[in-house]
Design a protein around this motif. Structure first.
Motif, PDB file in Angstrom:
ATOM      1  N   VAL B  15       0.710   6.000  -0.106  1.00  0.00           N
ATOM      2  CA  VAL B  15       1.789   6.980   1.085  1.00  0.00           C
ATOM      3  C   VAL B  15       0.614   6.251   2.659  1.00  0.00           C
ATOM      4  O   VAL B  15       1.672   6.317   3.210  1.00  0.00           O
ATOM      5  N   GLU B  19       2.724   4.041   5.857  1.00  0.00           N
ATOM      6  CA  GLU B  19       3.350   5.276   7.408  1.00  0.00           C
ATOM      7  C   GLU B  19       2.199   4.687   7.882  1.00  0.00           C
ATOM      8  O   GLU B  19       2.869   4.531   8.534  1.00  0.00           O
ATOM      9  N   LYS B  20       0.953   4.570   8.253  1.00  0.00           N
ATOM     10  CA  LYS B  20       0.332   4.278   8.861  1.00  0.00           C
ATOM     11  C   LYS B  20       1.371   3.025   9.697  1.00  0.00           C
ATOM     12  O   LYS B  20       1.291   2.297  10.611  1.00  0.00           O
ATOM     13  N   GLN B  30      11.333   6.078   6.624  1.00  0.00           N
ATOM     14  CA  GLN B  30      10.606   7.149   6.571  1.00  0.00           C
ATOM     15  C   GLN B  30      10.311   7.201   4.769  1.00  0.00           C
ATOM     16  O   GLN B  30      10.954   6.852   4.205  1.00  0.00           O
ATOM     17  N   VAL B  31       9.116   7.645   4.862  1.00  0.00           N
ATOM     18  CA  VAL B  31       8.991   8.367   3.269  1.00  0.00           C
ATOM     19  C   VAL B  31       9.661   9.195   2.916  1.00  0.00           C
ATOM     20  O   VAL B  31       9.518  10.859   3.296  1.00  0.00           O
TER      21      VAL B  31
END
Lengths: 418, 239
Positions: B15, B19-20, B30-31
């Motif tokens: 994750v 996200e990075k 988006q997660v």
């Protein structure tokens, strides 16, 4: 004179139409003139025998266009028949209505209709003309001759004894030909059955041999394994960790890698229960392995039977696998992936192999007789398509990317599609 | 973006990596869920969004990543699947055929995971862009067991098979069989033209029409027959 000329032209055009060509070349026109001359001035001298040179000349014209004597014969007889039907109809009409001055017009109209029908028919013929064999050519010709002589008879032109005799002769010949044809086809069938059985037998033999070999290996492995356990035991007893490490790295690791090697990649073959399919897969794939091709076979679920005629599937698989093996044969890092799976409504056979050189476009690969490896070897892909076309529930997909050639045979399960 | 991985530690690092990357590249993504069990994913399925799934194949329970992927595919045909796994052998053809995963990420090469994740995301974006209907029109056909989507520009011609209701679709370097009739296919797009009883060509790929010999030459050099009337009409349409 004009009528005869017209008649001959229609005859020639007829024969061309059957071949789906629409133009007469200059040679045809010369032949037409010669034929007209023969019919016009020859008839008073030799009577109905003018049919013979006329027939020959038409065949020559067709032969020029197709370069195939069988086609020439069949097409000529067909067009002769069509024309004699038209002639007879014209005569009948003339007899009943007494418009003798209208003969050319009626003839013209009727021949237009006849040509139309013939053209429509040939667009939809079941057997392509180029796939005739000698016996069937003879059959077709005799059948048409029979029809022609019968037409002559009912027209009541020459109800002589010779005519009946000729009819009888043609009929007998026809019967003999039919008998010959069925006999030869039965022979061919028997021979192919025998050959197939032999092939299955030899491949079963190979399969058993390979199984025995594997079994032997297993036994040897068990023996080795016991030895390994004993030596490990020895190292542990003496607490010799350094020696154990050395032993592991030098002896056990290589052995482990050996075990994982491709020799066992065919184990999924046990999931296929159809013997013929199993044996062709086994034969081709183990041959490929021997050629140093890295083969993987995936059959995730057990497949009891394929829902298509086994003989067809065996031939199809043979072609697909032969092609794949032949293609990868010369490659340095060759591999061959075969996957056979069932989805809820289909059975799928997928074969992939790498492509290293730039191949010609797909349609060229599939042309009759085309092959990247010289003459007489390119029948594979076109035969395959023909085979698949014969089973409505089977479909074939082919794809070439820059790196992979893949073929997928899909067999539909369950109810027929709307 | 949805992630399912049974090891909490690995899930966390995955994750973080994703996200990075989204932040750096400022992507419109988006997660949504990052879970260790498949159940929450299955409750939240629909086919209205562009979704990218990262699934571990070995989930340590009855439902494997492959089964999970099958369930997801049944609902969301257009989603993109990425499998996270430890063994390279799992790049199986059967899996490829039935699930069409976008990529595999191999966990046992820890240094390389980040690169593989980024590649997968880029690939997903590329696919979505290609598939957007504005960019290039495409058609969907029914084969025996699949729906196949093809760009109109890729189609060279259609041809009737010997069996009724079956057509062969010819692309530049592939062909496959579909269900349908030549009549309805000809009506599907303006650029499709029925040049003979059994053939519909894509006008974009017609290179030449020989009205004397009654053949149409296509962009790959292949020649298909056309009828007397068909050839004339085709020339008219091309103008």
């Amino acid at each position: 004179m004009l009528l005869v000329l017209f008649w001959v032209i229609i005859l020639f055009i007829n024969s061309k139409l059957i071949l789906c060509r629409f133009k007469l070349s200059w040679i045809d026109w010369v032949l037409i003139l010669v034929t007209t001359a023969i019919v016009q001035w020859g008839t008073p001298i030799i009577g109905a025998w003018t049919n013979l040179p006329e027939f020959l000349l038409v065949s020559v014209s067709v032969y020029m266009a197709t370069k195939d004597w069988r086609t020439a014969l069949v097409v000529t007889v067909e067009s002769e028949l069509a024309l004699s039907i038209v002639t007879l109809l014209t005569l009948l009409i003339e007899m009943h209505w007494h418009y003798s001055s209208a003969i050319p017009v009626t003839f013209f109209l009727l021949s237009l209709v006849g040509v139309g029908i013939l053209y429509g028919l040939t667009q939809r013929v079941a057997t392509p003309i180029h796939r005739l064999n000698n016996v069937s050519v003879g059959l077709i010709c005799l059948a048409f001759l029979l029809a022609m002589s019968y037409l002559q008879l009912i027209a009541g032109q020459q109800q002589t004894k010779e005519n009946w005799l000729g009819l009888g002769l043609v009929g007998t010949l026809l019967l003999i030909m039919v008998a010959l044809q069925s006999l030869s086809s039965r022979n061919i069938k028997q021979a192919s059955q025998l050959k197939q059985q032999q092939a299955i037998l030899t491949s079963n033999l190979h399969y058993t041999q390979a199984m025995e070999q594997h079994y032997d290996e297993l036994r040897r492995f068990r023996h080795d394994y016991q030895n390994v356990m004993l030596s490990l035991d020895e190292y542990l007893k003496t607490d010799d960790l350094v020696g154990l490490k050395h032993y592991y790295q030098t002896t056990l690791m290589p052995k482990n890698q050996q075990l994982a090697a491709s020799k066992y990649q065919l184990e999924d073959i046990a999931h296929i229960q159809d013997k013929a399919i199993k044996s062709i897969l086994f034969n081709k794939l183990s041959y490929a392995q021997n050629e140093a091709i890295k083969v993987t076979l995936e059959v995730p679920t057990v497949i009891t039977a394929f829902k298509m005629p086994t003989v067809d599937l065996v031939v199809a698989l043979g072609i697909i696998l032969d092609n794949a093996i032949e293609a990868t044969d010369q490659q340095a890092d060759a591999w061959l992936h075969v996957a056979i799976m069932t989805t809820p409504n289909s059975q799928v056979i997928l074969v992939k192999n790498p492509v290293t050189t730039i191949l010609p476009p797909l349609w060229q690969l599939e042309t009759d007789g085309f092959s990247t490896k010289g003459d007489h070897r390119g029948l594979g892909l076109s035969n395959l398509q023909r085979l698949v076309d014969e089973s409505p529930q089977v479909s074939l997909a082919t794809e070439i990317t820059t790196t992979v050639f893949s073929q997928t045979v899909t067999i539909r399960l369950g109810e027929a599609h709307d | 973006m949805y992630i399912c991985e049974d090891e909490p530690q690995q899930l966390k690092s995955l994750v973080a990596m994703i996200e990075k990357y989204i932040m750096i590249e400022n992507l419109d993504m988006q997660v949504v869920q990052a879970v260790t069990t498949p159940a929450p994913l299955l409750q939240d399925l629909d086919d209205q969004h562009q979704r990218l799934y990262f699934l571990d194949i070995d989930l340590g329970q009855a439902m494997s990543g492959i089964k999970l992927a099958n369930r997801i595919r049944q609902v969301d045909v257009n989603c993109k699947l990425v499998f996270v796994t430890t063994h390279a052998e799992l790049a199986l053809e059967t899996l490829q055929y039935q699930l069409e995963p976008l990529a595999f990420i191999l966990k046992d090469q820890p240094d390389n995971v980040q690169g593989q994740v980024i590649q997968a995301i880029q690939l997903a974006q590329q696919r979505w862009q290609q598939a957007s209907p504005v960019a290039k029109p495409f058609l969907t056909f029914k084969t025996i067991d699949q729906l196949r989507t093809v760009q109109v520009a890729e189609i060279l011609y259609f041809e009737t098979a010997k069996v009724p209701h079956k057509l062969i679709v010819h692309l530049a370097n592939a062909h496959f069989e579909i269900y349908g009739t030549i009549k309805t296919v000809a009506k599907q797009r303006d650029e499709f033209y029925r040049c003979q009883q059994s053939i519909v060509v894509n006008c974009q790929h017609v290179k030449a029409v020989n009205q004397q010999a009654h053949v149409v030459t296509l962009s790959n050099g292949e020649q298909v027959p056309c009828s007397l009337v068909g050839g004339r009409g085709l020339v008219k349409q091309l103008r």
